[in-house]
Design an enzyme around this catalytic site. Structure first.
Site, PDB file in Angstrom:
ATOM      1  N   ALA A 127      64.437  21.277 -52.823  1.00 28.58           N
ATOM      2  CA  ALA A 127      63.241  20.572 -53.313  1.00 28.58           C
ATOM      3  C   ALA A 127      62.067  20.771 -52.358  1.00 28.58           C
ATOM      4  O   ALA A 127      60.939  21.055 -52.788  1.00 28.58           O
ATOM      5  CB  ALA A 127      63.545  19.082 -53.479  1.00 28.58           C
ATOM      6  N   VAL A 173      57.639   8.392 -59.619  1.00 29.20           N
ATOM      7  CA  VAL A 173      57.068   9.753 -59.656  1.00 29.20           C
ATOM      8  C   VAL A 173      57.899  10.697 -60.536  1.00 29.20           C
ATOM      9  O   VAL A 173      57.404  11.706 -61.013  1.00 29.20           O
ATOM     10  CB  VAL A 173      56.906  10.375 -58.240  1.00 29.20           C
ATOM     11  CG1 VAL A 173      55.902   9.598 -57.409  1.00 29.20           C
ATOM     12  CG2 VAL A 173      58.241  10.529 -57.527  1.00 29.20           C
ATOM     13  N   TYR A 183      67.985  18.594 -51.004  1.00 29.67           N
ATOM     14  CA  TYR A 183      66.744  18.224 -50.313  1.00 29.67           C
ATOM     15  C   TYR A 183      66.001  19.483 -49.848  1.00 29.67           C
ATOM     16  O   TYR A 183      64.785  19.611 -50.033  1.00 29.67           O
ATOM     17  CB  TYR A 183      67.098  17.326 -49.131  1.00 29.67           C
ATOM     18  CG  TYR A 183      65.931  16.711 -48.409  1.00 29.67           C
ATOM     19  CD1 TYR A 183      65.194  15.667 -48.984  1.00 29.67           C
ATOM     20  CD2 TYR A 183      65.572  17.144 -47.133  1.00 29.67           C
ATOM     21  CE1 TYR A 183      64.130  15.092 -48.306  1.00 29.67           C
ATOM     22  CE2 TYR A 183      64.516  16.577 -46.451  1.00 29.67           C
ATOM     23  CZ  TYR A 183      63.799  15.546 -47.041  1.00 29.67           C
ATOM     24  OH  TYR A 183      62.738  14.978 -46.354  1.00 29.67           O
TER      25      TYR A 183
HETATM   26  P1  NDP Z   1      61.286   6.268 -46.774  1.00 24.69           P
HETATM   27  O1  NDP Z   1      62.631   6.287 -47.403  1.00 24.69           O
HETATM   28  O2  NDP Z   1      61.005   5.323 -45.664  1.00 24.69           O
HETATM   29  O3  NDP Z   1      60.165   6.042 -47.909  1.00 24.69           O
HETATM   30  C1  NDP Z   1      60.218   6.741 -49.108  1.00 24.69           C
HETATM   31  C2  NDP Z   1      59.084   6.257 -49.998  1.00 24.69           C
HETATM   32  O4  NDP Z   1      59.159   6.949 -51.243  1.00 24.69           O
HETATM   33  C3  NDP Z   1      59.166   4.783 -50.302  1.00 24.69           C
HETATM   34  O5  NDP Z   1      57.859   4.247 -50.272  1.00 24.69           O
HETATM   35  C4  NDP Z   1      59.722   4.738 -51.715  1.00 24.69           C
HETATM   36  O6  NDP Z   1      59.222   3.569 -52.355  1.00 24.69           O
HETATM   37  C5  NDP Z   1      59.123   6.002 -52.310  1.00 24.69           C
HETATM   38  N1  NDP Z   1      59.856   6.524 -53.439  1.00 24.69           N
HETATM   39  C6  NDP Z   1      61.145   6.974 -53.478  1.00 24.69           C
HETATM   40  N2  NDP Z   1      61.467   7.359 -54.719  1.00 24.69           N
HETATM   41  C7  NDP Z   1      60.353   7.165 -55.488  1.00 24.69           C
HETATM   42  C8  NDP Z   1      60.057   7.372 -56.857  1.00 24.69           C
HETATM   43  N3  NDP Z   1      60.959   7.867 -57.733  1.00 24.69           N
HETATM   44  N4  NDP Z   1      58.818   7.051 -57.301  1.00 24.69           N
HETATM   45  C9  NDP Z   1      57.899   6.543 -56.455  1.00 24.69           C
HETATM   46  N5  NDP Z   1      58.116   6.327 -55.159  1.00 24.69           N
HETATM   47  C10 NDP Z   1      59.336   6.634 -54.673  1.00 24.69           C
HETATM   48  O7  NDP Z   1      61.011   7.765 -46.336  1.00 24.69           O
HETATM   49  P2  NDP Z   1      59.995   8.415 -45.303  1.00 24.69           P
HETATM   50  O8  NDP Z   1      58.795   7.566 -45.142  1.00 24.69           O
HETATM   51  O9  NDP Z   1      60.757   8.832 -44.129  1.00 24.69           O
HETATM   52  O10 NDP Z   1      59.623   9.749 -46.114  1.00 24.69           O
HETATM   53  C11 NDP Z   1      58.393   9.966 -46.754  1.00 24.69           C
HETATM   54  C12 NDP Z   1      58.313  11.442 -47.130  1.00 24.69           C
HETATM   55  O11 NDP Z   1      58.425  12.236 -45.959  1.00 24.69           O
HETATM   56  C13 NDP Z   1      59.440  11.900 -48.057  1.00 24.69           C
HETATM   57  O12 NDP Z   1      58.947  12.852 -48.967  1.00 24.69           O
HETATM   58  C14 NDP Z   1      60.415  12.570 -47.096  1.00 24.69           C
HETATM   59  O13 NDP Z   1      61.218  13.531 -47.732  1.00 24.69           O
HETATM   60  C15 NDP Z   1      59.452  13.198 -46.115  1.00 24.69           C
HETATM   61  N6  NDP Z   1      60.022  13.507 -44.828  1.00 24.69           N
HETATM   62  C16 NDP Z   1      60.563  12.531 -44.032  1.00 24.69           C
HETATM   63  C17 NDP Z   1      61.112  12.865 -42.794  1.00 24.69           C
HETATM   64  C18 NDP Z   1      61.716  11.849 -41.878  1.00 24.69           C
HETATM   65  O14 NDP Z   1      62.303  12.263 -40.874  1.00 24.69           O
HETATM   66  N7  NDP Z   1      61.598  10.547 -42.136  1.00 24.69           N
HETATM   67  C19 NDP Z   1      61.107  14.245 -42.332  1.00 24.69           C
HETATM   68  C20 NDP Z   1      60.521  15.190 -43.236  1.00 24.69           C
HETATM   69  C21 NDP Z   1      59.984  14.815 -44.436  1.00 24.69           C
HETATM   70  P3  NDP Z   1      60.011   2.721 -53.478  1.00 24.69           P
HETATM   71  O15 NDP Z   1      61.409   2.532 -53.000  1.00 24.69           O
HETATM   72  O16 NDP Z   1      59.218   1.451 -53.552  1.00 24.69           O
HETATM   73  O17 NDP Z   1      59.906   3.521 -54.727  1.00 24.69           O
END
Ligand code: NDP
Length: 248
Positions: free
Chosen positions: A159, A65, A156
């Site tokens: 962002a 992304v 974070y």
């Molecule tokens: P995870 O770390 O489990 O998953 C993150 C996802 O983002 C993965 O699928 C990863 O896939 C993808 N990703 C990371 N960098 C990139 C990139 N440069 N391009 C494309 N894909 C990318 O995190 P969560 O599921 O916990 O988080 C999902 C969202 O929710 C995030 O935006 C996070 O900030 C937000 N969030 C999470 C919270 C929590 O407590 N877990 C709380 C509040 C918000 P891959 O490695 O294959 O690229």
């Protein structure tokens, strides 16, 4: 479950695991065709293969992304396959936590590039198809940290707060085109991102959460599903907290 999203096409970024995978499961269960995007295409393919029984079409794309070129190539591939995209769920995100005085510029850049510029790259690219059809929904995953702040999370928090300003501004910009733009702000959700919390931190956190538990991916997926549904047709520019009552 009813198939209210049949014939619809959703692109979910960060669909390879965690909250993104939960959103994919929820939308698939209601008949939505899915573009599953993350850097690890094979992991997205795996998520797609687990949805094989849902009678939907899935496309897994390897996409960073943070790179506009990568996003444009993946969206082009998706449009070739499906013709249009109804829903964009900006979920991809990373955290690189540290006190500001110790924060490496590379970590600051990586978080801003993925969590904020990534939302710009994906939304700008997908929007073209939505504008042509005068129809679409954009939901972006922010965080309670973007609303409350959190020590050790300046990058974070910046962002995720930035994403809220983006959401409200774009919602105003394209409301006349029948496209809604909303944010979901999760609290602490059990995924790989929160798996690294130090011993005892989970118990401490639970005490700060009025509902007394951490959330799960399905809690967030239900909110996203609502904002994509017809029930949310008159809702735009809003931030829906899914945090057990942390921010109220
Ligand atoms: P995870 O770390 O489990 O998953 C993150 C996802 O983002 C993965 O699928 C990863 O896939 C993808 N990703 C990371 N960098 C990139 C990139 N440069 N391009 C494309 N894909 C990318 O995190 P969560 O599921 O916990 O988080 C999902 C969202 O929710 C995030 O935006 C996070 O900030 C937000 N969030 C999470 C919270 C929590 O407590 N877990 C709380 C509040 C918000 P891959 O490695 O294959 O690229």
């Amino acid at each position: 479950m009813s198939r209210v999203f049949e014939e619809r096409v959703a692109m979910i970024t960060g669909a390879s695991q965690g909250i993104g995978e939960s959103i994919a499961q929820r939308l698939a269960s209601e008949g939505c065709n899915l573009i599953l995007a993350s850097r690890r295409q094979e992991a997205c393919e795996e998520v797609g293969s687990l949805l094989a029984g849902e009678d939907i079409e899935t496309l897994a794309v390897g996409m960073d992304v943070g790179s506009l070129d990568s996003v444009v190539a993946s969206v082009d591939e998706a449009l070739e396959r499906f013709g249009h995209i109804d829903f964009l769920v900006n979920n991809a995100g990373i955290a690189r936590d540290n006190l500001l005085v110790r924060m490496d510029p590379a970590d600051w850049d990586a978080v801003l590039r993925t969590d904020l510029t990534g939302v710009y790259n994906c939304t700008k690219t997908v929007l073209r198809s939505m504008l042509r059809r005068r129809s679409g929904r954009v939901v972006t995953i922010s965080s309670v940290v973007g609303l409350l702040g959190n020590s050790g999370q300046t990058a974070y928090g910046a962002a995720k707060a930035g994403v809220l300003g983006f959401t409200k501004s774009l919602a105003r910009e394209i409301a006349s085109r029948n496209i809604t733009v909303n944010a979901v702000a999760p609290g602490y959700i059990t995924t790989e991102m929160t798996a690294g919390l130090p011993e005892g931190a989970t118990e401490n956190l639970q005490q700060k959460i009025p509902l007394g538990r951490l959330g799960v991916g399905a809690d967030v997926a239900g909110a996203v599903r609502f904002l994509l549904s017809e029930d949310a047709a008159y809702i735009t520019g809003q931030v829906l907290s899914v945090d057990g009552g942390m921010y109220m």
